[in-house]
Design a protein around this motif. Structure first.
Motif, PDB file in Angstrom:
ATOM      1  N   GLN A  53       0.211  11.046  -8.395  1.00 34.77           N
ATOM      2  CA  GLN A  53       0.064  10.487  -7.052  1.00 34.77           C
ATOM      3  C   GLN A  53       1.220   9.544  -6.728  1.00 34.77           C
ATOM      4  N   ARG A  54       1.646   8.762  -7.696  1.00 35.91           N
ATOM      5  CA  ARG A  54       2.789   7.863  -7.477  1.00 35.91           C
ATOM      6  C   ARG A  54       4.058   8.664  -7.164  1.00 35.91           C
ATOM      7  N   ASN A 111      -4.172   3.638   1.930  1.00 38.89           N
ATOM      8  CA  ASN A 111      -4.416   2.193   1.849  1.00 38.89           C
ATOM      9  C   ASN A 111      -4.507   1.672   0.421  1.00 38.89           C
ATOM     10  N   ARG A 112      -4.285   2.555  -0.553  1.00 36.73           N
ATOM     11  CA  ARG A 112      -4.302   2.096  -1.954  1.00 36.73           C
ATOM     12  C   ARG A 112      -2.936   1.554  -2.365  1.00 36.73           C
ATOM     13  N   ARG A 113      -2.961   0.784  -3.472  1.00 36.25           N
ATOM     14  CA  ARG A 113      -1.718   0.275  -4.033  1.00 36.25           C
ATOM     15  C   ARG A 113      -1.313   1.131  -5.236  1.00 36.25           C
ATOM     16  N   GLY A 131      -0.833   0.624  -8.330  1.00 37.78           N
ATOM     17  CA  GLY A 131      -1.610   0.419  -9.554  1.00 37.78           C
ATOM     18  C   GLY A 131      -2.916   1.179  -9.580  1.00 37.78           C
ATOM     19  N   GLN A 132      -3.366   1.648  -8.412  1.00 37.55           N
ATOM     20  CA  GLN A 132      -4.626   2.401  -8.324  1.00 37.55           C
ATOM     21  C   GLN A 132      -4.402   3.916  -8.329  1.00 37.55           C
ATOM     22  N   LEU A 133      -3.164   4.336  -8.559  1.00 38.97           N
ATOM     23  CA  LEU A 133      -2.818   5.760  -8.481  1.00 38.97           C
ATOM     24  C   LEU A 133      -2.466   6.332  -9.842  1.00 38.97           C
ATOM     25  N   SER A 134      -2.643   7.640  -9.981  1.00 34.71           N
ATOM     26  CA  SER A 134      -2.193   8.344 -11.179  1.00 34.71           C
ATOM     27  C   SER A 134      -0.675   8.557 -11.105  1.00 34.71           C
ATOM     28  N   LEU A 180      -5.087   8.444   0.399  1.00 31.72           N
ATOM     29  CA  LEU A 180      -4.690   7.337  -0.487  1.00 31.72           C
ATOM     30  C   LEU A 180      -3.872   6.283   0.255  1.00 31.72           C
ATOM     31  N   THR A 217       0.843  -1.197   0.000  1.00 32.15           N
ATOM     32  CA  THR A 217       0.000   0.000   0.000  1.00 32.15           C
ATOM     33  C   THR A 217       0.881   1.250   0.000  1.00 32.15           C
TER      34      THR A 217
END
Length: 369
Positions: free
Chosen positions: A138-139, A128-130, A132-135, A126, A91
Motif C-alpha cells: 500500500q505504501r 485518510n490513513r497515515r 504507519g497504518q499501511l502495508s 485509504l 495522510t
C-alpha cells in the motif's frame, strides 16, 4: 509521455569510470528496464536522467530538449524510490498531493488529481490513513500515486519492489504493468531482478561494469543473447553453456558438446550450419536454454535430435519439472514435462531442439549465431 535519448553518456568520479559511453533511445510509451548486478551502474544512470547527479560527458535529451544542465524540477520527470519516502505525519491524500501543493496548484484541481490517482491505484479507501497504518504494498502504491498526479513526461522507478515479499512483488509487478498499459507512459525502471525485467519491459538494457552489454526487446535478450554474460544473467534457470567444437563431415556441419569420452555429436540444422560454417574446426560455447532440452513436440521438427542423458536431480514445480541431467559428460539444467516418466538415476533419451541453440565464440564469449 516523451522519448528519451541518451548519447555517449559517461560518469566518472576522479579516475574511476562508473558509466562508459552509454547509448539508449526509447520512444513514446516505452517501458525501459535497466537490469544488471549490483554495482553495474544502473542506479547511477537513473540518477543522471533525473538530474540528481551530473554527467561527465555525453548528452541526455527528453524529446528534443537537452537536459544535461537542467535542475531536476525543470525536467518534468517523477521518481518512485525503493524506500517509498513518504511523510509519516501526513495522510495518504496529503502525501499524494504534497508536490502539487508546492507547485501552487489550485485546491480543486489537486483534490481531483488525488482522487483520480487513488482510484486508479485502488487506494481511495485509504486516503485518510497515515503511512504507519499501511502495508508495504500500500505504501508503494501511495508513492506511485504521488508520481502519477504530476502527469510527468517520464516516470523513473528505482528498484521499487525490492523491499516487498515474494508474493507481493508479483502482485505489484502486475499492477505496474497494468498502470503502464492504461497510461501509455514512458517509464525507466531499475532492477537487479531479471524476472521483473522480462515481464515488465518493452525494452531492456543489460548492464555490467558500467557498459551496456545488450539493448533490445525481452525476446531478443532471451533468445539471442549478445554474449555469455547476458545468456546466464537473463533466464531462470540460466542458459546452459557447454564447451563444444564445430567440425565438418560429408559437407555437413556437426557440433560436439561436452567432454571427450562422453561428448555428444549432433548434426546442425541447415540455418544454424550456414551461419557458423566459417567457424568449422574451432572451439565454441554451445548455449541451450533448459526448455530446449526434453522437447516433446516442436514446429521445428527438422531441428530435433535425440540425446542419451542420465537424470540426476528432479525438482517438481507443479506445471513442470526442473532437472539436472548429465549430457555429454556435463551437468546441465532441463525444464521437463510434469508427467515425464523417468526418475533420478535413470538413463534415457531426451530430444534437444537445436533451433534454439545459440553459439558463442570460445575466446571473446560473443554470440556468433
Amino acid at each position: 509521455m516523451a522519448s528519451l535519448h541518451i548519447s555517449n553518456v559517461r560518469k566518472a568520479y576522479g579516475a574511476t569510470e562508473i558509466l562508459k559511453n552509454i547509448n539508449i533511445d526509447v520512444t513514446h510509451g516505452d517501458f525501459l528496464v535497466l537490469v544488471g548486478p549490483s554495482g553495474c551502474g544502473k542506479s547511477t544512470l537513473l540518477s543522471l536522467i533525473a538530474g540528481l547527479d551530473t554527467i561527465s560527458g555525453g548528452e541526455i535529451r527528453i524529446d528534443s530538449d537537452r537536459v544535461n544542465d537542467l535542475h531536476p524540477s525543470e525536467r518534468d520527470i517523477a521518481m518512485v524510490f525503493q524506500s517509498y519516502a513518504l511523510y509519516p505525519n501526513m495522510t495518504v491524500g496529503q502525501n499524494i498531493s504534497f508536490g502539487l501543493e508546492m507547485r501552487k496548484v489550485p485546491k480543486a484541481e489537486r483534490e481531483k488529481a488525488v482522487a483520480d490517482a487513488a482510484r486508479l491505484l485502488q487506494i481511495d479507501h485509504l486516503i485518510n490513513r497515515r503511512p504507519g497504518q499501511l502495508s508495504g504494498g500500500q505504501r508503494q502504491r501511495v508513492a506511485m500515486g504521488r508520481a502519477l498526479v504530476r502527469n510527468p513526461k517520464i516516470f523513473l522507478f528505482d528498484e521499487p519492489l525490492s523491499n516487498l515479499d515474494a508474493k507481493l512483488r508479483v502482485d505489484m509487478r502486475t499492477e505496474i504493468k497494468k498502470l503502464h498499459q492504461r497510461l501509455g507512459a514512458t517509464i525507466v525502471y531499475v532492477t537487479h531482478d531479471q524476472i521483473e525485467a522480462m515481464t515488465l519491459a518493452t525494452r531492456i538494457a543489460v548492464m555490467k561494469g558500467g557498459v551496456i552489454q545488450q539493448f533490445g526487446t525481452p525476446a531478443e535478450i532471451y533468445n539471442t543473447p549478445a554474449n555469455t554474460f547476458v545468456a546466464t544473467f537473463m533466464g531462470s534457470p540460466s542458459m546452459n553453456l557447454i564447451p563444444a567444437t564445430l567440425n565438418t563431415k560429408g559437407g555437413k556441419l556437426f557440433i560436439t558438446m561436452g567432454e571427450d569420452a562422453a561428448a555428444v555429436r549432433l548434426e546442425l540444422p541447415e540455418e544454424q550450419a550456414s551461419a557458423v560454417f566459417s567457424h568449422a574446426g574451432r572451439k565454441v560455447i554451445a548455449g541451450l536454454r533448459p526448455e530446449a532440452i526434453g522437447v516433446e513436440s516442436s514446429r521445428n521438427t527438422h531441428a530435433l535430435r535425440d540425446v542419451e542423458v542420465t537424470m540426476q536431480v528432479m525438482e517438481p514445480t507443479g506445471p513442470d519439472v526442473l532437472a539436472v541431467i548429465e549430457m555429454g559428460g556435463m551437468e546441465v539444467a532441463a525444464r521437463l514435462s510434469a508427467d515425464i516418466p523417468h526418475a533420478a538415476g535413470e538413463r534415457c533419451k531426451l530430444r534437444v531442439d537445436l533451433s534454439k541453440l545459440v553459439i558463442f565464440d570460445a575466446q571473446t564469449e560473443q554470440r556468433i549465431a
